[in-house]
Design a protein around this motif. Structure first.
Motif, PDB file in Angstrom:
ATOM      1  N   ASP A   1       0.838  -1.045  -0.416  1.00 25.02           N
ATOM      2  CA  ASP A   1      -0.273  -0.143   0.147  1.00 25.02           C
ATOM      3  C   ASP A   1       1.205   1.530   0.043  1.00 25.02           C
ATOM      4  OD1 ASP A   1      -2.438  -1.316  -0.467  1.00 25.02           O
ATOM      5  OD2 ASP A   1      -3.143  -1.561   1.865  1.00 25.02           O
ATOM      6  N   ALA A   2       2.045   1.165   0.157  1.00 22.58           N
ATOM      7  CA  ALA A   2       2.779   2.069   0.660  1.00 22.58           C
ATOM      8  C   ALA A   2       4.559   1.917   0.244  1.00 22.58           C
ATOM      9  CB  ALA A   2       2.931   2.460   1.565  1.00 22.58           C
ATOM     10  N   PRO A   3       4.684   1.357  -0.548  1.00 22.09           N
ATOM     11  CA  PRO A   3       5.830   0.514  -0.525  1.00 22.09           C
ATOM     12  C   PRO A   3       6.751   1.696  -1.120  1.00 22.09           C
ATOM     13  CG  PRO A   3       4.543   0.832  -3.116  1.00 22.09           C
ATOM     14  CD  PRO A   3       3.850   1.886  -2.186  1.00 22.09           C
ATOM     15  N   LEU A   4       7.209   3.142  -1.085  1.00 22.44           N
ATOM     16  CA  LEU A   4       8.148   2.908  -1.202  1.00 22.44           C
ATOM     17  C   LEU A   4       8.439   4.374   0.023  1.00 22.44           C
ATOM     18  CD1 LEU A   4      10.402   5.198  -3.068  1.00 22.44           C
ATOM     19  CD2 LEU A   4       8.513   7.447  -3.165  1.00 22.44           C
ATOM     20  N   THR A   5       7.672   5.179   0.599  1.00 23.24           N
ATOM     21  CA  THR A   5       8.435   5.031   2.104  1.00 23.24           C
ATOM     22  C   THR A   5       7.739   4.944   3.923  1.00 23.24           C
ATOM     23  OG1 THR A   5       6.967   6.962   2.058  1.00 23.24           O
ATOM     24  CG2 THR A   5       9.076   8.068   1.238  1.00 23.24           C
ATOM     25  N   GLY A   6       6.691   3.668   3.479  1.00 24.78           N
ATOM     26  CA  GLY A   6       5.866   3.035   3.993  1.00 24.78           C
ATOM     27  C   GLY A   6       4.819   3.439   5.118  1.00 24.78           C
ATOM     28  N   LYS A   7       4.544   2.987   6.218  1.00 18.18           N
ATOM     29  CA  LYS A   7       3.411   3.676   7.088  1.00 18.18           C
ATOM     30  C   LYS A   7       4.268   4.708   7.955  1.00 18.18           C
ATOM     31  CE  LYS A   7      -0.152   2.210   9.610  1.00 18.18           C
ATOM     32  NZ  LYS A   7      -1.731   0.679  10.130  1.00 18.18           N
ATOM     33  N   GLY A   8       5.066   4.146   8.241  1.00 16.03           N
ATOM     34  CA  GLY A   8       5.780   5.215   9.075  1.00 16.03           C
ATOM     35  C   GLY A   8       6.254   4.740  10.508  1.00 16.03           C
ATOM     36  N   LEU A   9       7.074   4.816  10.888  1.00 11.37           N
ATOM     37  CA  LEU A   9       7.741   4.591  12.027  1.00 11.37           C
ATOM     38  C   LEU A   9       7.094   3.838  13.082  1.00 11.37           C
ATOM     39  CD1 LEU A   9      11.125   3.122  12.368  1.00 11.37           C
ATOM     40  CD2 LEU A   9      11.809   5.732  13.211  1.00 11.37           C
ATOM     41  N   GLY A  10       7.177   3.225  13.239  1.00 13.16           N
ATOM     42  CA  GLY A  10       6.377   2.639  14.371  1.00 13.16           C
ATOM     43  C   GLY A  10       5.090   2.751  14.341  1.00 13.16           C
ATOM     44  N   THR A  11       4.545   2.625  13.557  1.00 11.36           N
ATOM     45  CA  THR A  11       3.105   2.167  13.371  1.00 11.36           C
ATOM     46  C   THR A  11       3.382   0.803  13.316  1.00 11.36           C
ATOM     47  OG1 THR A  11       3.064   2.915  11.323  1.00 11.36           O
ATOM     48  CG2 THR A  11       2.881   4.250  12.347  1.00 11.36           C
ATOM     49  N   GLY A  12       1.709   0.618  14.233  1.00 12.75           N
ATOM     50  CA  GLY A  12       1.282  -0.692  13.268  1.00 12.75           C
ATOM     51  C   GLY A  12       1.173  -1.030  12.249  1.00 12.75           C
ATOM     52  N   ILE A  13       2.396  -2.500  11.747  1.00 14.18           N
ATOM     53  CA  ILE A  13       1.887  -2.656  10.399  1.00 14.18           C
ATOM     54  C   ILE A  13       1.332  -4.165   9.649  1.00 14.18           C
ATOM     55  CG2 ILE A  13       3.225  -1.444   9.729  1.00 14.18           C
ATOM     56  CD1 ILE A  13       5.498  -4.054  10.095  1.00 14.18           C
ATOM     57  N   ALA A  14       0.141  -4.337  10.951  1.00 18.62           N
ATOM     58  CA  ALA A  14      -0.305  -5.571  11.027  1.00 18.62           C
ATOM     59  C   ALA A  14      -1.411  -5.763  11.778  1.00 18.62           C
ATOM     60  CB  ALA A  14       0.877  -6.960  11.293  1.00 18.62           C
ATOM     61  N   ASN A  15      -2.700  -6.264  12.086  1.00 18.36           N
ATOM     62  CA  ASN A  15      -3.511  -6.808  12.594  1.00 18.36           C
ATOM     63  C   ASN A  15      -4.789  -7.972  12.410  1.00 18.36           C
ATOM     64  OD1 ASN A  15      -6.078  -5.809  14.106  1.00 18.36           O
ATOM     65  ND2 ASN A  15      -7.330  -5.372  13.191  1.00 18.36           N
ATOM     66  N   VAL A  16      -3.442  -8.734  13.611  1.00 20.98           N
ATOM     67  CA  VAL A  16      -3.930  -9.615  13.592  1.00 20.98           C
ATOM     68  C   VAL A  16      -4.385 -10.583  14.589  1.00 20.98           C
ATOM     69  CG1 VAL A  16      -3.340 -12.070  13.245  1.00 20.98           C
ATOM     70  CG2 VAL A  16      -2.543 -10.527  11.604  1.00 20.98           C
ATOM     71  N   THR A  17      -5.252 -10.744  15.005  1.00 29.13           N
ATOM     72  CA  THR A  17      -6.568 -11.125  16.289  1.00 29.13           C
ATOM     73  C   THR A  17      -5.999 -13.214  16.292  1.00 29.13           C
ATOM     74  OG1 THR A  17      -7.728  -9.737  17.040  1.00 29.13           O
ATOM     75  CG2 THR A  17      -8.104 -11.285  18.182  1.00 29.13           C
ATOM     76  N   PHE A  18      -5.584 -12.964  16.947  1.00 26.98           N
ATOM     77  CA  PHE A  18      -4.531 -14.673  17.132  1.00 26.98           C
ATOM     78  C   PHE A  18      -4.729 -15.417  18.745  1.00 26.98           C
ATOM     79  CE2 PHE A  18      -1.558 -18.342  17.504  1.00 26.98           C
ATOM     80  CZ  PHE A  18      -2.182 -18.847  15.811  1.00 26.98           C
ATOM     81  N   GLN A  19      -5.283 -16.562  18.483  1.00 24.65           N
ATOM     82  CA  GLN A  19      -6.057 -17.709  20.175  1.00 24.65           C
ATOM     83  C   GLN A  19      -4.322 -18.022  19.856  1.00 24.65           C
ATOM     84  OE1 GLN A  19      -9.023 -20.176  20.217  1.00 24.65           O
ATOM     85  NE2 GLN A  19      -8.872 -19.568  22.406  1.00 24.65           N
ATOM     86  N   ASN A  20      -3.675 -17.851  21.376  1.00 25.50           N
ATOM     87  CA  ASN A  20      -2.858 -18.125  21.640  1.00 25.50           C
ATOM     88  C   ASN A  20      -3.228 -20.046  21.838  1.00 25.50           C
ATOM     89  OD1 ASN A  20      -0.491 -16.440  21.544  1.00 25.50           O
ATOM     90  ND2 ASN A  20      -1.971 -15.673  23.158  1.00 25.50           N
ATOM     91  N   SER A  21      -2.200 -21.095  21.652  1.00 21.52           N
ATOM     92  CA  SER A  21      -1.768 -22.040  22.444  1.00 21.52           C
ATOM     93  C   SER A  21      -3.108 -22.369  24.049  1.00 21.52           C
ATOM     94  CB  SER A  21      -0.830 -23.265  22.161  1.00 21.52           C
ATOM     95  OG  SER A  21      -0.315 -22.206  23.558  1.00 21.52           O
ATOM     96  N   ASP A  22      -2.257 -21.183  25.216  1.00 24.30           N
ATOM     97  CA  ASP A  22      -3.224 -21.510  26.035  1.00 24.30           C
ATOM     98  C   ASP A  22      -4.246 -21.011  26.269  1.00 24.30           C
ATOM     99  OD1 ASP A  22      -2.143 -19.479  25.856  1.00 24.30           O
ATOM    100  OD2 ASP A  22      -1.381 -18.875  27.430  1.00 24.30           O
ATOM    101  N   GLY A  23      -5.194 -20.671  25.069  1.00 26.18           N
ATOM    102  CA  GLY A  23      -6.202 -20.962  24.648  1.00 26.18           C
ATOM    103  C   GLY A  23      -6.297 -19.273  25.041  1.00 26.18           C
ATOM    104  N   THR A  24      -5.050 -17.647  25.543  1.00 30.81           N
ATOM    105  CA  THR A  24      -5.702 -16.377  24.981  1.00 30.81           C
ATOM    106  C   THR A  24      -5.845 -15.985  24.066  1.00 30.81           C
ATOM    107  OG1 THR A  24      -3.196 -16.654  25.328  1.00 30.81           O
ATOM    108  CG2 THR A  24      -4.777 -16.265  27.592  1.00 30.81           C
ATOM    109  N   TRP A  25      -6.074 -14.544  23.860  1.00 28.51           N
ATOM    110  CA  TRP A  25      -5.704 -14.347  22.632  1.00 28.51           C
ATOM    111  C   TRP A  25      -4.572 -13.072  22.815  1.00 28.51           C
ATOM    112  CZ3 TRP A  25      -8.663 -15.273  18.332  1.00 28.51           C
ATOM    113  CH2 TRP A  25      -9.616 -16.184  18.880  1.00 28.51           C
TER     114      TRP A  25
END
Length: 416
Positions: free
Chosen positions: A291-315
């Motif tokens: 989406d922003a190949p030249l300069t990116g989204k910005g240093l320090g910004t969140g670049i993924a948004n994945v909700t994942f269930q851990n093996s111990d049942g927490t998210w």
């Protein structure tokens, strides 16, 4: 007496050794308005001010070197990204942090000026590793003997994607098990180097090697592939028997590749092939980069948004790329990626620029092996671009190359 051996020069180097010692302590941290500060972060301003005053007073000569161009390019790339960031305020705060990391490398390359100082830097690193190793063993013992101990949560890491079992996942004094394993990889090579150069005895070397091996296993981290690769490269470099060296490297490379192959796949016991959390954040981060190949989204910004269930049942909400190079690319675009790759290239070149014709040449080569395993290989499955210990390692590689290329430096490295 050389300039950097004057009173102020010795003070700066003494403070630098304290900084190196502190690298093994990411916890406990100190809260601030912008981020949690490690012990290294607290010590750095004191060392930096003294270093600048020592340079101004002539105790140190600040010599420009070609590798600093890669540092400068990387910083400028992140500066451009920060200006065009979706959150400039956050990005400029993180940009200051990147400047700090670069200064760690530059400082190390200018303060460590002799073979003896190189030796003392390695020994300070090994001494600093003793406490995290002790903490790791305390965590292992508490898990099996006093599992209800209030100390245990501070010494262990949640299982994440690792299946829950009757074992602790040790993080010791680090923020995650993988970061601890990454630090241990460098420490292991330093221990092997110190033994080969006779900077420490065989007994202490064997003790620290065994302790590192046990602690690393209990991190249950994918970064174990990097440790295997480091060991294989070290044996290949140092073994007088070519067959043993080549066999060790082939086996280590196979182990390292195996760890990379399981990274995209969930270790869940559910039937079928399920994408791992790493695969999901890699996909999200890649979309951010596109989406922003030249300069990116910005240093320090969140670049993924994945909700994942851990093996111990927490998210968990995952916003990090879990890949050094993809993280830099998504945050600062192709120019940032070119910058970090430039640093990788000049650093590896400095470490491997000559054949290991003598024991002295093993010093920069050992540092480069640690960098290749901990920064480059581990960087494929984790975001380690802001690891303080790796930037100090970069500086030590540059310092070792300068010392080793001096005629008197080669001899003193052998006898230090």
């Amino acid at each position: 007496m050389s300039q950097d051996h004057t009173g102020s020069g010795r003070i700066v180097f003494g403070l630098f050794l304290l900084l190196v010692f502190s690298l093994g302590f990411m916890k406990p941290s100190i809260g601030s308005a912008f981020a949690s500060l490690t012990l290294t972060d607290v010590i750095f301003p004191i060392v930096f001010v003294c270093w600048i005053l020592a340079i101004a007073g002539g105790a140190y000569r600040f010599g420009w070197r070609i590798e600093f161009l890669a540092f400068a390019f990387y910083f400028v790339a992140l500066l451009i990204s920060s200006i065009l960031s979706v959150n400039p305020r956050l990005s400029f705060v993180r940009l200051a942090g990147t400047g700090y990391l670069i200064l760690l490398a530059v400082m190390a390359s200018t303060v460590v000026t002799t073979a003896d100082r190189l030796r003392l830097s390695v020994l300070a690193w090994l001494a600093g590793a003793i406490v995290p190793l002790i903490a790791a063993f305390v965590g292992i013992i508490l898990f099996y003997i006093v599992p209800e101990s209030s100390l245990l949560p501070d010494l262990t890491y949640h299982y994440g994607a690792v299946p829950v079992g009757d074992f602790p996942r040790i993080s010791s004094t680090f923020v995650s098990a993988s970061m601890f394993c990454n630090y241990l990889t460098v420490t292991l090579i330093f221990g092997l180097l110190a033994a080969k150069m006779r900077w420490i005895g065989k007994g202490p070397a064997a003790s620290i090697t065994i302790a590192i091996g046990v602690a690393a296993i209990f991190t249950v981290s994918i970064a174990l592939g990097g440790m295997a690769l480091a060991i294989g490269l070290w044996l290949w470099t140092t073994s007088s028997n070519k067959t043993v060296g080549s066999t060790s490297l082939i086996f280590a490379a196979a182990v390292a590749i195996a760890f990379l192959m399981i990274a995209p796949v969930s270790l869940s016991l559910q039937p079928g092939v399920i994408p791992s959390s790493r695969f999901l954040v890699w996909s999200d981060a890649l979309k951010t980069f596109i989406d922003a190949p030249l300069t990116g989204k910005g240093l320090g910004t969140g670049i993924a948004n994945v909700t994942f269930q851990n093996s111990d049942g927490t998210w968990s909400l995952l916003t990090d790329a879990h890949n050094t190079f993809l993280s830099v690319a998504a945050q600062s675009g192709i120019i940032g990626l070119v910058g970090i790759l430039g640093i990788v290239i000049v650093t590896i070149r400095a470490g491997f620029s000559k054949r290991a014709a003598s024991d002295a040449e093993y010093v920069p080569r050992a540092f480069a092996i640690a960098f290749l395993a901990a920064f480059v290989y581990d960087g494929l499955t984790g975001s380690f671009e802001e690891a303080r210990h790796l930037w100090i390692l970069i500086g030590l590689i540059l310092a070792a190359r300068t010392i080793a290329t001096q005629d008197e430096g080669l001899g003193s490295l052998n006898s230090a």
